[in-house]
Design an enzyme around this catalytic site. Structure first.
Site, short mmCIF file in Angstrom:
data_model
loop_
_atom_site.label_atom_id
_atom_site.label_comp_id
_atom_site.label_asym_id
_atom_site.label_seq_id
_atom_site.Cartn_x
_atom_site.Cartn_y
_atom_site.Cartn_z
N HIS A 1 -14.47 -12.64 -3.04
CA HIS A 1 -13.18 -13.20 -3.46
C HIS A 1 -12.96 -14.52 -2.72
CE1 HIS A 1 -11.74 -9.94 -5.97
NE2 HIS A 1 -12.16 -9.09 -5.08
N PHE B 1 -5.20 3.87 -2.81
CA PHE B 1 -4.04 3.39 -2.07
C PHE B 1 -2.77 3.50 -2.90
CE2 PHE B 1 -7.45 2.48 0.39
CZ PHE B 1 -8.31 1.60 -0.21
N ASP C 1 0.15 2.69 -4.29
CA ASP C 1 1.21 1.67 -4.42
C ASP C 1 1.60 1.55 -5.88
OD1 ASP C 1 -1.40 -0.68 -3.89
OD2 ASP C 1 -0.77 0.34 -5.68
N ASP D 1 -10.82 2.39 -6.46
CA ASP D 1 -9.51 1.75 -6.33
C ASP D 1 -9.61 0.23 -6.39
OD1 ASP D 1 -7.61 0.26 -4.46
OD2 ASP D 1 -6.50 2.07 -4.95
N1 LIG Z 1 -4.47 0.07 -4.72
C1 LIG Z 1 -4.68 -1.21 -4.38
N2 LIG Z 1 -3.62 -1.99 -4.10
C2 LIG Z 1 -3.87 -3.27 -3.75
C3 LIG Z 1 -5.15 -3.81 -3.66
C4 LIG Z 1 -4.98 -5.16 -3.26
C5 LIG Z 1 -6.04 -6.20 -3.09
N3 LIG Z 1 -7.26 -5.69 -2.54
C6 LIG Z 1 -8.39 -6.59 -2.67
C7 LIG Z 1 -9.48 -6.23 -1.75
C8 LIG Z 1 -10.50 -5.69 -2.41
C9 LIG Z 1 -10.22 -5.59 -3.84
O1 LIG Z 1 -11.31 -6.03 -4.60
C10 LIG Z 1 -9.00 -6.46 -4.05
O2 LIG Z 1 -9.41 -7.72 -4.52
C11 LIG Z 1 -3.63 -5.37 -3.10
N4 LIG Z 1 -3.00 -4.21 -3.41
C12 LIG Z 1 -1.57 -3.91 -3.43
O3 LIG Z 1 -1.07 -4.27 -4.72
C13 LIG Z 1 0.26 -4.79 -4.59
C14 LIG Z 1 0.19 -6.27 -4.93
O4 LIG Z 1 -0.03 -6.35 -6.33
P1 LIG Z 1 0.15 -7.80 -7.00
O5 LIG Z 1 1.57 -8.21 -6.66
O6 LIG Z 1 -0.11 -7.56 -8.45
O7 LIG Z 1 -0.88 -8.69 -6.33
C15 LIG Z 1 0.65 -4.61 -3.13
O8 LIG Z 1 1.21 -3.32 -2.94
C16 LIG Z 1 -0.71 -4.67 -2.44
O9 LIG Z 1 -0.68 -3.98 -1.19
C17 LIG Z 1 -6.27 -2.97 -3.95
O10 LIG Z 1 -7.45 -3.37 -3.90
N5 LIG Z 1 -5.98 -1.68 -4.30
#
Ligand SMILES: Nc1nc2c(c(CN[C@H]3C=C[C@H](O)[C@@H]3O)cn2[C@@H]2O[C@H](COP(=O)(O)O)[C@@H](O)[C@H]2O)c(=O)[nH]1
Length: 370
Positions: free
Chosen positions: A77, A267, A269, A342
């Protein structure tokens, strides 16, 4: 104390021990998966569709194979740090301290956004961009000493770090300062001012590191009381995603080497439940579906949020676990755990959003937990 007063869970553990089933020096558990299964079993507002979950498992596995989805994707990324050293550990700790609540009630071009490297970043990426920009401006935003220095680190300087290119400020700025202050104090008092000391204290166990975070940092202690259950339900979402980000960034080596990484769940959320609903894996009761579709703000800790976050998220955690088991059943030895599923689902949801294919809204609760 008579049996009737004793804690039934303790009695069960003692029974298992007496039957030689319980190895007390087994690896620690976070309790997240067990709690999620309990809430799912006791939910009436959110249900799993087993057929859609099996289909989703096939789709996810196929896509992950095609994209050669692995931990290597993490560093690919554009904004994620590339060096595999202590400064990257400090960056990821700072990032996941503040990794919450970026959503907006405003239109896409009016929501909080960060201009960096000639691009406009929103959501999670606005956080990462702000941290990278601050470091380039020689602001020590990942240094716990800075977080404790009230002269240098305060609302005014953080407002500059997270300055927006729209009229909307980053949500919960004061809460983010509170998280940094507390983390700075705890790292100073217990971990020699470095999160690497906290990783070392976990002695190679991902579950132990999650439990240390929940025990020592109140801003990571993401748990809540669910009706009828004596012990709180633990989601520990940012503690888990912190461990997962360290594991992903370091490809399971060095600071990212955890022998029990597969104990980390998805995770809890607002993004992954959204894509699971889009895939038809989880379904909401009509009142809950109406609540989410109206995109109204739901108060953190309210009955509605408990009904939503508990079942919705617990079902999502349980759904990703069932997807993982289905993939493992059909592809023994596949290198797929809940974290990679995830990460893949989050990235896929962001692609769908960018292409305007977001059909099912996510719920809107302002909270430091997700
Ligand atoms: N379940 C889950 N939640 C994740 C991520 C990530 C980013 N992870 C990066 C690292 C490796 C991966 O390849 C991703 O590129 C952020 N979030 C959550 O989302 C929300 C933000 O949303 P929006 O406002 O739309 O960007 C916020 O609660 C944030 O904590 C994930 O991976 N899984």
């Amino acid at each position: 104390m008579s049996d009737s007063e004793a804690d039934p869970e303790l009695l069960d553990l003692l029974r298992q021990h007496l039957q030689g089933k319980l190895n007390l020096d087994e690896e620690p558990e976070t309790g997240v998966l067990g709690g999620a299964e309990y809430v799912y079993d006791n939910s009436i507002d959110v249900a799993l569709d087993m057929r859609a979950t099996k289909n989703a498992a096939a789709f996810i596995y196929d896509q992950m194979q095609r994209k050669q989805y692995s931990t290597e994707k993490w560093a690919e990324h554009e904004l994620h740090p590339k060096t595999k050293d202590e400064s990257t550990v400090a960056f990821i700790f700072t990032m996941d301290l503040l990794n919450f609540s970026f959503w907006s009630l405003r239109s896409e071009d009016e929501r909080f956004a960060v201009s960096y490297r000639d691009k406009t970043w929103t959501g999670y990426w606005s956080l990462v961009a702000s941290l990278q920009r601050a470091l380039e401006e020689d602001i020590p935003i990942t240094d716990p000493h800075f977080w404790q220095n009230e002269e240098e680190c305060n609302l005014e300087s953080l407002r500059h770090v997270f300055r927006s290119c729209t009229d909307e400020e980053i949500p919960l700025l004061e809460d983010r300062l509170t998280c940094l202050r507390e983390a700075g104090r705890v790292l100073y008092e217990k971990y020699d001012c470095s999160f690497t000391s906290c990783i070392e204290a976990a002695n190679g166990s991902a579950a132990a590191l999650v439990n240390l975070l929940a025990q020592d940092f109140s801003c990571f202690r993401d748990e809540f009381q669910f009706e009828g259950r004596r012990k709180p339900i633990r989601f520990l979402k940012r503690a888990q995603i912190l461990v997962a980000d360290i594991w992903g960034c370091f490809n399971g080596e060095s600071y990212g080497a955890f022998r029990d990484i597969d104990k980390i769940t998805m995770f809890a959320d607002y993004r992954v439940p959204q894509i699971l609903a889009t895939l038809g894996c989880i379904g909401y009761s009509p009142p809950l579906h109406a609540l989410i579709s109206r995109k109204e703000t739901i108060e953190s800790g309210s009955k509605y949020e408990m009904q939503l976050r508990g079942p919705n998220v617990a079902c999502s955690i349980w759904c990703v676990e069932l997807i993982r088991r289905e993939i493992e059943r059909n592809h023994p030895g596949a290198k797929v755990n809940a974290i990679l599923i995830d990460f893949f689902l989050y990235d896929t949801m962001k692609l769908m959003e960018a292409e305007g294919k977001e059909t099912m809204p996510h719920h809107r609760t302002r909270s430091i937990w997700y």
